[in-house]
Design a protein around this motif. Structure first.
Motif, PDB file in Angstrom:
ATOM      1  N   GLN A 116       0.838  -1.208   0.000  1.00 24.49           N
ATOM      2  CA  GLN A 116       0.000   0.000   0.000  1.00 24.49           C
ATOM      3  C   GLN A 116       0.870   1.254   0.000  1.00 24.49           C
ATOM      4  OE1 GLN A 116      -3.540   0.593   0.135  1.00 24.49           O
ATOM      5  NE2 GLN A 116      -3.551  -1.466  -0.687  1.00 24.49           N
ATOM      6  N   ASP A 117       1.899   1.230   0.835  1.00 26.83           N
ATOM      7  CA  ASP A 117       2.807   2.381   0.920  1.00 26.83           C
ATOM      8  C   ASP A 117       3.533   2.611  -0.388  1.00 26.83           C
ATOM      9  OD1 ASP A 117       2.533   3.607   3.299  1.00 26.83           O
ATOM     10  OD2 ASP A 117       4.000   2.395   4.376  1.00 26.83           O
ATOM     11  N   PHE A 118       4.030   1.518  -0.979  1.00 24.64           N
ATOM     12  CA  PHE A 118       4.857   1.610  -2.170  1.00 24.64           C
ATOM     13  C   PHE A 118       4.052   2.042  -3.385  1.00 24.64           C
ATOM     14  CE2 PHE A 118       7.078  -0.172  -5.846  1.00 24.64           C
ATOM     15  CZ  PHE A 118       8.346   0.357  -5.648  1.00 24.64           C
ATOM     16  N   PHE A 119       2.888   1.448  -3.605  1.00 26.63           N
ATOM     17  CA  PHE A 119       2.128   1.715  -4.826  1.00 26.63           C
ATOM     18  C   PHE A 119       1.157   2.876  -4.700  1.00 26.63           C
ATOM     19  CE2 PHE A 119       3.260  -2.736  -5.628  1.00 26.63           C
ATOM     20  CZ  PHE A 119       3.858  -2.569  -6.868  1.00 26.63           C
ATOM     21  N   PHE A 120       0.548   3.002  -3.565  1.00 30.33           N
ATOM     22  CA  PHE A 120      -0.544   3.970  -3.469  1.00 30.33           C
ATOM     23  C   PHE A 120      -0.223   5.143  -2.555  1.00 30.33           C
ATOM     24  CE2 PHE A 120      -2.288  -0.300  -4.238  1.00 30.33           C
ATOM     25  CZ  PHE A 120      -2.690  -0.109  -5.543  1.00 30.33           C
ATOM     26  N   GLY A 121       0.942   5.129  -1.959  1.00 32.12           N
ATOM     27  CA  GLY A 121       1.407   6.275  -1.163  1.00 32.12           C
ATOM     28  C   GLY A 121       0.457   6.671  -0.052  1.00 32.12           C
ATOM     29  N   GLY A 122      -0.211   5.689   0.547  1.00 24.23           N
ATOM     30  CA  GLY A 122      -1.148   6.000   1.626  1.00 24.23           C
ATOM     31  C   GLY A 122      -0.404   6.417   2.894  1.00 24.23           C
ATOM     32  N   ASP A 123      -1.170   6.808   3.903  1.00 26.91           N
ATOM     33  CA  ASP A 123      -0.535   7.203   5.158  1.00 26.91           C
ATOM     34  C   ASP A 123      -0.387   5.991   6.090  1.00 26.91           C
ATOM     35  OD1 ASP A 123      -3.161   6.885   5.567  1.00 26.91           O
ATOM     36  OD2 ASP A 123      -3.449   8.636   6.838  1.00 26.91           O
ATOM     37  N   LEU A 124      -0.241   4.811   5.463  1.00 24.45           N
ATOM     38  CA  LEU A 124      -0.131   3.599   6.263  1.00 24.45           C
ATOM     39  C   LEU A 124       1.323   3.390   6.703  1.00 24.45           C
ATOM     40  CD1 LEU A 124      -2.191   1.405   3.826  1.00 24.45           C
ATOM     41  CD2 LEU A 124      -2.948   2.143   6.037  1.00 24.45           C
ATOM     42  N   SER A 125       1.495   2.880   7.896  1.00 25.38           N
ATOM     43  CA  SER A 125       2.839   2.572   8.371  1.00 25.38           C
ATOM     44  C   SER A 125       2.763   1.298   9.207  1.00 25.38           C
ATOM     45  CB  SER A 125       3.362   3.717   9.221  1.00 25.38           C
ATOM     46  OG  SER A 125       2.551   3.830  10.359  1.00 25.38           O
ATOM     47  N   LEU A 126       3.916   0.777   9.612  1.00 20.84           N
ATOM     48  CA  LEU A 126       3.903  -0.453  10.419  1.00 20.84           C
ATOM     49  C   LEU A 126       3.139  -0.243  11.727  1.00 20.84           C
ATOM     50  CD1 LEU A 126       7.422  -2.035   9.964  1.00 20.84           C
ATOM     51  CD2 LEU A 126       5.256  -2.785   9.029  1.00 20.84           C
ATOM     52  N   ALA A 127       3.169   1.006  12.210  1.00 23.49           N
ATOM     53  CA  ALA A 127       2.442   1.312  13.452  1.00 23.49           C
ATOM     54  C   ALA A 127       0.938   1.146  13.251  1.00 23.49           C
ATOM     55  CB  ALA A 127       2.761   2.724  13.899  1.00 23.49           C
ATOM     56  N   SER A 128       0.501   1.329  12.000  1.00 18.71           N
ATOM     57  CA  SER A 128      -0.942   1.225  11.747  1.00 18.71           C
ATOM     58  C   SER A 128      -1.347  -0.193  11.328  1.00 18.71           C
ATOM     59  CB  SER A 128      -1.364   2.227  10.674  1.00 18.71           C
ATOM     60  OG  SER A 128      -0.771   1.891   9.446  1.00 18.71           O
ATOM     61  N   LEU A 129      -0.473  -1.154  11.558  1.00 19.75           N
ATOM     62  CA  LEU A 129      -0.842  -2.551  11.261  1.00 19.75           C
ATOM     63  C   LEU A 129      -2.079  -2.943  12.073  1.00 19.75           C
ATOM     64  CD1 LEU A 129       2.312  -4.847  11.188  1.00 19.75           C
ATOM     65  CD2 LEU A 129       0.551  -4.699   9.484  1.00 19.75           C
ATOM     66  N   PRO A 130      -3.001  -3.657  11.458  1.00 14.01           N
ATOM     67  CA  PRO A 130      -4.230  -4.021  12.189  1.00 14.01           C
ATOM     68  C   PRO A 130      -3.967  -5.174  13.161  1.00 14.01           C
ATOM     69  CG  PRO A 130      -4.289  -4.898   9.968  1.00 14.01           C
ATOM     70  CD  PRO A 130      -3.012  -4.156  10.077  1.00 14.01           C
ATOM     71  N   TRP A 131      -3.284  -4.891  14.249  1.00 15.46           N
ATOM     72  CA  TRP A 131      -2.845  -5.932  15.184  1.00 15.46           C
ATOM     73  C   TRP A 131      -4.003  -6.748  15.751  1.00 15.46           C
ATOM     74  CZ3 TRP A 131       1.788  -7.625  14.889  1.00 15.46           C
ATOM     75  CH2 TRP A 131       2.832  -6.766  14.513  1.00 15.46           C
ATOM     76  N   LYS A 132      -5.097  -6.038  16.080  1.00 11.13           N
ATOM     77  CA  LYS A 132      -6.240  -6.747  16.670  1.00 11.13           C
ATOM     78  C   LYS A 132      -6.770  -7.804  15.679  1.00 11.13           C
ATOM     79  CE  LYS A 132     -10.881  -5.898  17.883  1.00 11.13           C
ATOM     80  NZ  LYS A 132     -11.938  -4.961  17.617  1.00 11.13           N
ATOM     81  N   THR A 133      -6.931  -7.379  14.428  1.00 17.78           N
ATOM     82  CA  THR A 133      -7.437  -8.289  13.395  1.00 17.78           C
ATOM     83  C   THR A 133      -6.472  -9.460  13.202  1.00 17.78           C
ATOM     84  OG1 THR A 133      -8.394  -6.375  12.300  1.00 17.78           O
ATOM     85  CG2 THR A 133      -8.258  -8.381  11.005  1.00 17.78           C
ATOM     86  N   LEU A 134      -5.171  -9.154  13.170  1.00 17.74           N
ATOM     87  CA  LEU A 134      -4.177 -10.213  12.938  1.00 17.74           C
ATOM     88  C   LEU A 134      -4.169 -11.231  14.083  1.00 17.74           C
ATOM     89  CD1 LEU A 134      -1.166  -8.166  11.483  1.00 17.74           C
ATOM     90  CD2 LEU A 134      -2.867  -9.484  10.235  1.00 17.74           C
ATOM     91  N   ILE A 135      -4.267 -10.733  15.320  1.00 20.02           N
ATOM     92  CA  ILE A 135      -4.258 -11.651  16.474  1.00 20.02           C
ATOM     93  C   ILE A 135      -5.511 -12.543  16.461  1.00 20.02           C
ATOM     94  CG2 ILE A 135      -4.398 -11.737  19.016  1.00 20.02           C
ATOM     95  CD1 ILE A 135      -2.517  -9.198  18.923  1.00 20.02           C
ATOM     96  N   LEU A 136      -6.658 -11.917  16.174  1.00 27.87           N
ATOM     97  CA  LEU A 136      -7.898 -12.706  16.109  1.00 27.87           C
ATOM     98  C   LEU A 136      -7.826 -13.740  14.984  1.00 27.87           C
ATOM     99  CD1 LEU A 136     -10.504  -9.862  16.690  1.00 27.87           C
ATOM    100  CD2 LEU A 136     -10.057 -11.765  18.219  1.00 27.87           C
ATOM    101  N   GLU A 137      -7.199 -13.320  13.876  1.00 21.49           N
ATOM    102  CA  GLU A 137      -7.053 -14.216  12.723  1.00 21.49           C
ATOM    103  C   GLU A 137      -6.176 -15.425  13.110  1.00 21.49           C
ATOM    104  OE1 GLU A 137      -6.754 -11.928   8.942  1.00 21.49           O
ATOM    105  OE2 GLU A 137      -5.263 -13.438   8.466  1.00 21.49           O
ATOM    106  N   ILE A 138      -5.136 -15.158  13.889  1.00 24.62           N
ATOM    107  CA  ILE A 138      -4.247 -16.246  14.339  1.00 24.62           C
ATOM    108  C   ILE A 138      -5.029 -17.216  15.229  1.00 24.62           C
ATOM    109  CG2 ILE A 138      -2.281 -16.786  15.835  1.00 24.62           C
ATOM    110  CD1 ILE A 138      -1.024 -14.116  14.807  1.00 24.62           C
ATOM    111  N   ILE A 139      -5.766 -16.654  16.205  1.00 24.87           N
ATOM    112  CA  ILE A 139      -6.508 -17.507  17.148  1.00 24.87           C
ATOM    113  C   ILE A 139      -7.529 -18.374  16.411  1.00 24.87           C
ATOM    114  CG2 ILE A 139      -8.114 -17.489  19.121  1.00 24.87           C
ATOM    115  CD1 ILE A 139      -6.701 -14.845  19.982  1.00 24.87           C
ATOM    116  N   TYR A 140      -8.335 -17.715  15.568  1.00 30.59           N
ATOM    117  CA  TYR A 140      -9.393 -18.432  14.839  1.00 30.59           C
ATOM    118  C   TYR A 140      -8.770 -19.459  13.890  1.00 30.59           C
ATOM    119  CZ  TYR A 140     -14.280 -18.657  13.251  1.00 30.59           C
ATOM    120  OH  TYR A 140     -15.561 -19.048  12.987  1.00 30.59           O
TER     121      TYR A 140
END
Lengths: 161, 260
Positions: A116-140
């Motif tokens: 997203q950062d490379f192609f679309f130049g959004g304001d996304l950064s590693l800090a904005s990683l969706p940690w909650k979603t990723l953790i839930l995804e791991i558990i499920y």
């Protein structure tokens, strides 16, 4: 062939079936789980791994709003890395699939943000990683893994290896 | 060794191709459009197979809801009669004053057949498409509020970009104070009203509605309620976290506004 069939079934389950069984608005990432299992057991044949990851990425891309090619790229990067890690550092014991899946889920998020950062130049950064979603995804994902892994292993992996 | 070289070559070629595909989303969306048309039936079958199971599990709740809905239906019928009378009177008065008759929304009811394959993107597929005059950019709502916008259209299915997705953004305002901002989603699926001035009047519990300044959405459609307010990292603007009125992860039917 069996794995390709599983991937084709799993994509329909992921998009149409598991919506009814969401866990805090997150559904299990069955395709990523399949990619992890495949990369772990077939780590000796990287070409096979890349082709399977491309197929899984293709399925995920056509059923997602993300730009076409995003998941193909993410999955093949993950497939190559996971097969390399499991070949160099791990033994053939199914228990190692768990840390690999956790790594794959986080890796997926990181690569997505990077794209997203490379192609679309959004304001996304590693800090904005969706940690909650990723953790839930791991558990499920791990819950589903414990339910279905023995079936997949007995029906497919034991016959192929 | 040859096999290893072949793998590396394949990987490099693949990286270049996928980079090109991602870089040009318009040309690369063709497979997604084809899949949208072809997958409608299997997706519908997989989704519909759960309905009898869900109905059996939730029998008591459904029965209670049916009783309530019957009562509500009777009240609404009465209300409709009053509204029809008021509309007729309004029409007569408009004619007398020489106003142009404003056309109501033209709506298409569609069933949700699948959700996005990724957990960090938010979209869904409905079972109506070009056949029902649905076009890219059409607003999508429910009776509770805003759902999203049509992003891809096939002949018999369409993909909807939800308000909680990172790519979604439209002008919205605080109903109470008229403070205007941009509503958009995030990777976590949380909606935010961004770019509010520091001195804008906004507080928790405020209702957010579409402002109508963006021509994609008619004005006044409820979006959600403010649950939290914070300063942006730059410190120049404020953003509000908005809880959508519509439960986006449990949608079954939506309304597509094809003309307003």
């Amino acid at each position: 062939m069996w794995f390709y069939l599983f991937a084709s079934i799993f994509i329909f389950l992921e998009t149409a079936f598991f919506n009814h069984f969401q866990f805090f608005s997150v559904k299990p990432n069955l395709i990523l789980l399949l990619v992890t299992i495949f990369s772990f057991y077939f780590n000796f044949d990287k070409l096979k791994v890349v082709l399977f990851c491309l197929f899984c990425g293709f399925l995920k891309d056509i059923f997602s709003i993300a730009s076409f090619g995003t998941h193909m790229f993410i999955f093949s990067c993950l497939g190559i890395s996971l097969s390399y890690i499991s070949q160099k550092f791990l033994r053939y014991n199914w228990i190692f699939i768990i840390p690999l899946f956790i790594l794959a889920t986080i890796g997926q998020g990181v690569i997505y943000v990077a794209i997203q950062d490379f192609f679309f130049g959004g304001d996304l950064s590693l800090a904005s990683l969706p940690w909650k979603t990723l953790i839930l995804e791991i558990i499920y994902g791990l819950v589903i893994f414990f339910i279905f892994f023995k079936v997949i292993k007995r029906c497919v992996i034991d016959r192929l290896l | 060794m040859a096999n290893k070289n072949k793998t590396i070559l394949l990987f490099v070629v693949f990286v270049i191709v996928t980079f090109l595909l991602i870089k040009s989303p318009q040309t690369s969306s063709l497979p997604q459009k084809i899949a949208l048309n072809l997958s409608r039936l299997p997706l519908k079958l997989v989704g519909l197979s759960l309905i009898p199971f869900e109905s059996a599990v939730n029998f008591n709740r459904i029965l209670g809801e049916a009783t309530l809905l019957k009562k509500e239906n009777q009240q609404l019928k009465l209300y409709l009669m009053q509204l029809q009378e008021a509309a007729a009177q309004n029409s007569r008065l408009r004619e007398l004053l020489g106003f142009k008759q404003s056309s109501p929304f033209a709506l298409v009811i569609a069933r949700v057949i699948s959700f996005d394959a990724s957990n960090i993107r938010r979209s869904l597929v409905i079972d109506k498409g070009r056949n029902y005059k649905i076009r890219i950019g059409n607003p999508v709502i429910t009776s509770d509020g805003m759902v999203g916008v049509v992003a891809e259209v096939g002949n018999s299915a369409s993909r909807i970009l939800l308000i909680s997705d990172t790519d979604f953004s439209i002008a919205a305002k605080v109903k109470r104070s008229n403070a205007i901002g941009i509503i958009s989603g995030s990777l976590e699926g949380v909606c935010k009203l961004k770019y509010l001035d520091l001195d804008d009047d906004i507080q928790r519990g405020d209702e957010i509605i579409s402002s109508g300044e963006n021509s994609r959405f008619p004005a006044g459609i409820p979006i959600g309620t403010v649950t939290d307010i914070s300063k942006e990292q730059s410190g120049l603007t404020v953003f509000a976290v908005v809880k959508p009125k519509v439960r986006l992860s449990a949608l079954e039917e939506v309304l597509v506004i094809i003309n307003y």
